[in-house]
Structure formats: C-alpha cells, structure tokens
Design a protein around this motif. Structure first.
Motif, PDB file in Angstrom:
ATOM      1  N   ALA A 183       0.887  -1.172   0.000  1.00 26.15           N
ATOM      2  CA  ALA A 183       0.000   0.000   0.000  1.00 26.15           C
ATOM      3  C   ALA A 183       0.917   1.212   0.000  1.00 26.15           C
ATOM      4  CB  ALA A 183      -0.910  -0.007   1.224  1.00 26.15           C
ATOM      5  N   GLY A 184       1.119   1.789  -1.167  1.00 26.75           N
ATOM      6  CA  GLY A 184       2.067   2.888  -1.291  1.00 26.75           C
ATOM      7  C   GLY A 184       3.467   2.403  -0.976  1.00 26.75           C
ATOM      8  N   ASP A 185       4.129   3.060  -0.009  1.00 21.39           N
ATOM      9  CA  ASP A 185       5.481   2.641   0.371  1.00 21.39           C
ATOM     10  C   ASP A 185       5.485   1.687   1.568  1.00 21.39           C
ATOM     11  OD1 ASP A 185       4.784   4.467   2.317  1.00 21.39           O
ATOM     12  OD2 ASP A 185       6.623   5.635   2.203  1.00 21.39           O
ATOM     13  N   LEU A 186       4.313   1.209   1.959  1.00 21.10           N
ATOM     14  CA  LEU A 186       4.183   0.248   3.052  1.00 21.10           C
ATOM     15  C   LEU A 186       4.153  -1.156   2.478  1.00 21.10           C
ATOM     16  CD1 LEU A 186       3.672  -0.136   6.147  1.00 21.10           C
ATOM     17  CD2 LEU A 186       1.241  -0.141   5.572  1.00 21.10           C
ATOM     18  N   LEU A 187       5.050  -2.013   2.957  1.00 18.07           N
ATOM     19  CA  LEU A 187       5.124  -3.392   2.474  1.00 18.07           C
ATOM     20  C   LEU A 187       4.968  -4.355   3.630  1.00 18.07           C
ATOM     21  CD1 LEU A 187       8.293  -3.100   0.201  1.00 18.07           C
ATOM     22  CD2 LEU A 187       5.916  -3.036  -0.522  1.00 18.07           C
ATOM     23  N   VAL A 211      -1.566   0.565  15.356  1.00 17.65           N
ATOM     24  CA  VAL A 211      -0.982   0.348  14.028  1.00 17.65           C
ATOM     25  C   VAL A 211      -0.707   1.688  13.347  1.00 17.65           C
ATOM     26  CG1 VAL A 211      -1.394  -0.611  11.725  1.00 17.65           C
ATOM     27  CG2 VAL A 211      -1.934  -1.967  13.762  1.00 17.65           C
ATOM     28  N   ARG A 212      -1.662   2.595  13.406  1.00 20.25           N
ATOM     29  CA  ARG A 212      -1.456   3.921  12.797  1.00 20.25           C
ATOM     30  C   ARG A 212      -0.239   4.621  13.384  1.00 20.25           C
ATOM     31  NH1 ARG A 212      -7.578   6.252  12.625  1.00 20.25           N
ATOM     32  NH2 ARG A 212      -8.152   5.351  10.620  1.00 20.25           N
ATOM     33  N   ASN A 213      -0.109   4.553  14.714  1.00 18.83           N
ATOM     34  CA  ASN A 213       1.029   5.206  15.358  1.00 18.83           C
ATOM     35  C   ASN A 213       2.354   4.603  14.891  1.00 18.83           C
ATOM     36  OD1 ASN A 213      -0.348   7.156  16.845  1.00 18.83           O
ATOM     37  ND2 ASN A 213      -0.651   5.771  18.575  1.00 18.83           N
ATOM     38  N   LYS A 214       2.385   3.318  14.669  1.00 17.90           N
ATOM     39  CA  LYS A 214       3.636   2.666  14.261  1.00 17.90           C
ATOM     40  C   LYS A 214       3.948   2.879  12.786  1.00 17.90           C
ATOM     41  CE  LYS A 214       3.759  -0.812  17.874  1.00 17.90           C
ATOM     42  NZ  LYS A 214       3.793  -2.250  18.191  1.00 17.90           N
ATOM     43  N   ILE A 215       2.924   2.906  11.942  1.00 17.56           N
ATOM     44  CA  ILE A 215       3.208   3.016  10.500  1.00 17.56           C
ATOM     45  C   ILE A 215       3.131   4.447   9.970  1.00 17.56           C
ATOM     46  CG2 ILE A 215       2.511   0.642  10.036  1.00 17.56           C
ATOM     47  CD1 ILE A 215      -0.033   1.755   8.737  1.00 17.56           C
ATOM     48  N   ASP A 216       2.515   5.357  10.710  1.00 14.92           N
ATOM     49  CA  ASP A 216       2.363   6.724  10.208  1.00 14.92           C
ATOM     50  C   ASP A 216       3.206   7.766  10.948  1.00 14.92           C
ATOM     51  OD1 ASP A 216       0.647   6.152   8.116  1.00 14.92           O
ATOM     52  OD2 ASP A 216      -1.151   6.435   9.323  1.00 14.92           O
ATOM     53  N   ASN A 251       8.976   2.754   3.485  1.00 15.72           N
ATOM     54  CA  ASN A 251      10.060   3.576   2.955  1.00 15.72           C
ATOM     55  C   ASN A 251      11.420   2.964   3.302  1.00 15.72           C
ATOM     56  OD1 ASN A 251      10.858   5.747   1.419  1.00 15.72           O
ATOM     57  ND2 ASN A 251      10.918   7.160   3.143  1.00 15.72           N
ATOM     58  N   GLY A 252      11.471   1.614   3.301  1.00 14.26           N
ATOM     59  CA  GLY A 252      12.705   0.900   3.568  1.00 14.26           C
ATOM     60  C   GLY A 252      13.032   0.681   5.037  1.00 14.26           C
ATOM     61  N   ARG A 253      12.245   1.273   5.940  1.00 15.07           N
ATOM     62  CA  ARG A 253      12.474   1.130   7.382  1.00 15.07           C
ATOM     63  C   ARG A 253      11.573   0.051   7.959  1.00 15.07           C
ATOM     64  NH1 ARG A 253      11.904   6.619  10.544  1.00 15.07           N
ATOM     65  NH2 ARG A 253      11.692   5.242  12.322  1.00 15.07           N
ATOM     66  N   ARG A 254      12.167  -0.822   8.767  1.00 12.18           N
ATOM     67  CA  ARG A 254      11.415  -1.921   9.379  1.00 12.18           C
ATOM     68  C   ARG A 254      10.531  -1.391  10.504  1.00 12.18           C
ATOM     69  NH1 ARG A 254      12.890  -7.519  12.255  1.00 12.18           N
ATOM     70  NH2 ARG A 254      10.878  -8.417  11.783  1.00 12.18           N
ATOM     71  N   ILE A 255       9.326  -1.935  10.590  1.00 12.67           N
ATOM     72  CA  ILE A 255       8.362  -1.574  11.623  1.00 12.67           C
ATOM     73  C   ILE A 255       8.020  -2.835  12.399  1.00 12.67           C
ATOM     74  CG2 ILE A 255       6.057  -0.676  12.093  1.00 12.67           C
ATOM     75  CD1 ILE A 255       6.293   0.800   9.362  1.00 12.67           C
ATOM     76  N   ASN A 256       8.189  -2.786  13.703  1.00 17.96           N
ATOM     77  CA  ASN A 256       7.884  -3.941  14.546  1.00 17.96           C
ATOM     78  C   ASN A 256       6.429  -3.890  14.990  1.00 17.96           C
ATOM     79  OD1 ASN A 256      10.516  -5.081  14.572  1.00 17.96           O
ATOM     80  ND2 ASN A 256      11.138  -3.466  15.971  1.00 17.96           N
TER      81      ASN A 256
END
Length: 95
Positions: free
Chosen positions: A19-23, A87-92, A34-39
């Motif tokens: 979804a956009g730059d989220l994988l 989830v929003r806080n972690k990805i946005d 954007n290439g940064r890992r999200i736990n």
C-alpha cells in the motif's frame, strides 16, 4: 497458531502486500515503510494484513472483529479502535 494461519494464507495470496510505500512480506512477516522496518505485535500484524487485503474498500468494525479476532462484534468494546490506533502510530507517526 495464528502465525501458521497467516503463513498458509500467504502461500495462496502471494508474498508481499503493498500500500504505497508500506510493504508486508507474508513470508517473513516483516513490515517496512520507505525501507524502514516496523515492529508489530502478532495481533497488529493480523489487523494490518486484513486492512491491506481490503485496501480498496471500507470495512466495518464487525468485519474486523470476525476476521481478525474471530469473535462477534461487541458494540461496548473499543479494542478495535485501540489496535487501529496502535498500528497507525507505528506506521504513520515516524513518517
């Protein structure tokens, strides 16, 4: 148990949700933006997967409750709102 179910579904649906730059890599269960890992926790990961699989439509809280928590929706609970906020806080927020 839930992770195994996610892995089984990933085999049928492809390896990466985007979804956009989220994988979301369904093979490794790794989330990047954007290439940064999200736990994410296991439940946050399940919620994100469900939302990404349904990114082109509005999903109700009842649908989320049934598909992510495997429960009937209780209108007196805010657990879904809380997890969506997590989830929003972690990805946005960092972006």
């Amino acid at each position: 148990m839930k992770i195994k179910a996610l892995l089984r579904r990933s085999a049928a649906a492809g390896n990466v949700l985007r979804a956009g730059d989220l994988l979301l890599d369904l093979d490794t269960l790794e989330v990047t933006r954007n290439g940064r890992r999200i736990n994410l926790t296991a439940k946050e990961l399940q919620l994100l997967e469900y939302l990404m699989r349904n990114k082109n439509r509005v999903v109700s809280r009842a649908e989320i409750a049934i598909n992510v928590w495997n429960i009937d929706f209780d209108t007196n609970t805010n657990v879904i709102d809380v997890y969506i906020n997590y989830v929003r806080n972690k990805i946005d927020k960092p972006f």
